[in-house]
Design a protein around this motif. Structure first.
Motif, mmCIF file in Angstrom:
data_model
loop_
_atom_site.group_PDB
_atom_site.id
_atom_site.type_symbol
_atom_site.label_atom_id
_atom_site.label_comp_id
_atom_site.label_asym_id
_atom_site.label_seq_id
_atom_site.Cartn_x
_atom_site.Cartn_y
_atom_site.Cartn_z
ATOM 1 N N GLN A 78 36.207 -9.125 5.130
ATOM 2 C CA GLN A 78 37.464 -8.622 5.684
ATOM 3 C C GLN A 78 37.952 -7.351 4.996
ATOM 4 O O GLN A 78 38.753 -6.614 5.574
ATOM 5 N N TRP A 79 37.497 -7.117 3.768
ATOM 6 C CA TRP A 79 38.033 -6.007 2.982
ATOM 7 C C TRP A 79 38.005 -4.655 3.710
ATOM 8 O O TRP A 79 39.030 -3.957 3.743
ATOM 9 N N PRO A 80 36.869 -4.237 4.305
ATOM 10 C CA PRO A 80 36.842 -2.896 4.919
ATOM 11 C C PRO A 80 37.876 -2.703 6.035
ATOM 12 O O PRO A 80 38.575 -1.689 6.072
ATOM 13 N N ALA A 81 37.974 -3.684 6.936
ATOM 14 C CA ALA A 81 38.902 -3.544 8.059
ATOM 15 C C ALA A 81 40.346 -3.565 7.590
ATOM 16 O O ALA A 81 41.191 -2.794 8.078
ATOM 17 N N LEU A 82 40.647 -4.421 6.637
ATOM 18 C CA LEU A 82 42.019 -4.503 6.137
ATOM 19 C C LEU A 82 42.446 -3.194 5.477
ATOM 20 O O LEU A 82 43.545 -2.683 5.723
ATOM 21 N N THR A 83 41.586 -2.651 4.632
ATOM 22 C CA THR A 83 41.957 -1.418 3.932
ATOM 23 C C THR A 83 42.009 -0.229 4.889
ATOM 24 O O THR A 83 42.833 0.669 4.716
ATOM 25 N N ARG A 84 41.155 -0.243 5.876
ATOM 26 C CA ARG A 84 41.175 0.844 6.861
ATOM 27 C C ARG A 84 42.504 0.855 7.616
ATOM 28 O O ARG A 84 43.052 1.926 7.917
ATOM 29 N N LYS A 85 43.033 -0.314 7.929
ATOM 30 C CA LYS A 85 44.298 -0.425 8.662
ATOM 31 C C LYS A 85 45.516 -0.395 7.738
ATOM 32 O O LYS A 85 46.650 -0.277 8.218
ATOM 33 N N GLY A 86 45.284 -0.545 6.442
ATOM 34 C CA GLY A 86 46.406 -0.631 5.516
ATOM 35 C C GLY A 86 47.103 -1.972 5.561
ATOM 36 O O GLY A 86 48.293 -2.071 5.240
ATOM 37 N N ASP A 87 46.369 -3.012 5.973
ATOM 38 C CA ASP A 87 46.942 -4.350 6.090
ATOM 39 C C ASP A 87 46.625 -5.190 4.846
ATOM 40 O O ASP A 87 45.632 -4.936 4.145
ATOM 41 N N PHE A 88 47.447 -6.210 4.621
ATOM 42 C CA PHE A 88 47.233 -7.133 3.514
ATOM 43 C C PHE A 88 47.448 -8.556 4.001
ATOM 44 O O PHE A 88 48.285 -8.810 4.865
ATOM 45 N N LEU A 89 46.666 -9.467 3.437
ATOM 46 C CA LEU A 89 46.823 -10.880 3.724
ATOM 47 C C LEU A 89 47.563 -11.545 2.563
ATOM 48 O O LEU A 89 47.463 -11.113 1.421
ATOM 49 N N MET A 90 48.275 -12.626 2.875
ATOM 50 C CA MET A 90 48.870 -13.460 1.839
ATOM 51 C C MET A 90 48.409 -14.882 2.117
ATOM 52 O O MET A 90 48.733 -15.458 3.159
ATOM 53 N N GLN A 91 47.626 -15.431 1.208
ATOM 54 C CA GLN A 91 46.993 -16.731 1.442
ATOM 55 C C GLN A 91 47.486 -17.769 0.439
ATOM 56 O O GLN A 91 47.614 -17.507 -0.756
ATOM 57 N N SER A 92 47.737 -18.963 0.942
ATOM 58 C CA SER A 92 48.203 -20.052 0.098
ATOM 59 C C SER A 92 47.107 -20.530 -0.848
ATOM 60 O O SER A 92 45.912 -20.495 -0.523
ATOM 61 N N LEU A 93 47.528 -20.982 -2.026
ATOM 62 C CA LEU A 93 46.600 -21.550 -2.996
ATOM 63 C C LEU A 93 46.719 -23.069 -3.055
ATOM 64 O O LEU A 93 46.196 -23.702 -3.973
#
Length: 264
Positions: free
Chosen positions: A117-132
């Motif tokens: 997921q890293w390339p697409a997220l950084t290209r769009k400037g998006d970030f995920l927040m995932q529960s632990l």
């Protein structure tokens, strides 16, 4: 920023990274790290270095006030994005007590999913927040604590059953039990600096395991340095010397690449 009294160079390095990235309104406050040889009542099964790490982070939590606070160790590299993105994430999740800006998941499937997921997220400037709540991890070198939640976290860590548990594992247990609400941001907003390859806990020479964990986190950093990572991969390959593993690495690289089809 947690920093040992004798680690002047590490302090200068983390201060330089902070100065180059932090916007107005943020202040870097030093917390004197406990020393590994320092005695502690809750010795339990912890090594002196693990005990010192735990006490140092508890000191940092005790210093936290009503505002959100980013607790980091002195081997942290900041992205300019961490200050706005992490606080924005915390504001958008009022139930979240603690947000890691980097960590090392222990689930290989999750590692592969994040890497893909890293390339697409950084290209769009998006970030995920995932529960632990259901995600195992190691590492607690950088995390944002919600204003007012530090006392809650410290009180939870005081549970007798956690007295002999390393700090990062203890936080994981609290997250998985629902005692605290913890999440992580991805792509990572901080990363291990070169100083992370030597630490009070790991000893003077980082082993292959630790070097590999650092390499992954640096590759998943939002502002990653590919040239630096290439040199790091060359050192890792030379360290393990396993030709079959090197070739298998190319297979995994294809599987997580954007070129690999999503369906069969």
């Amino acid at each position: 920023m947690i920093n040992r009294d004798g680690a002047a160079e590490r302090r200068r390095n983390v201060e330089a990274s902070f100065a180059a990235t932090a916007p107005p309104g943020w202040e870097l406050v030093r917390v004197a790290a406990r020393e590994g040889a320092e005695p502690a009542a809750e010795a339990g099964g912890l090594t002196p270095a693990e005990r010192a790490c735990r006490l140092s982070h508890l000191d940092a939590l005790a210093m936290a006030g009503p505002e959100d606070v980013l607790i980091v160790e002195d081997d942290t590299r900041f992205s300019p994005k961490v200050f706005a993105v992490a606080t924005g994430m915390l504001a958008a999740a009022p139930d979240c007590d603690l947000l890691f800006t980097e960590l090392m998941p222990t689930d290989v499937r999750l590692l592969a999913d994040l890497a893909r997921q890293w390339p697409a997220l950084t290209r769009k400037g998006d970030f995920l927040m995932q529960s632990l709540a259901r995600t195992g991890f190691i590492g607690a070198s950088a995390y944002l604590v919600r204003g007012g939640a530090a006392a809650k976290i410290a009180a939870a860590l005081a549970a007798p059953e956690l007295a002999a548990v390393p700090y990062d594992i203890a936080l994981g247990k609290l997250a998985q039990s629902g005692t605290i609400q913890a999440r992580f941001a991805f792509p990572f907003l901080t990363a291990p600096s070169e100083d992370a390859d030597r630490s009070q806990i790991q000893g003077a020479d980082a082993d292959l395991r630790q070097a590999t964990l650092h390499a992954f986190r640096r590759l998943m950093f939002v502002d990653r340095d590919l040239a630096g990572s290439r040199a790091e991969m060359a050192r890792l390959t030379a360290a393990h010397g396993d030709e079959g593993a090197k070739l298998m690495g190319a297979v995994f690289a294809a599987l997580i690449s954007e070129a690999f089809p999503d369906s069969y």
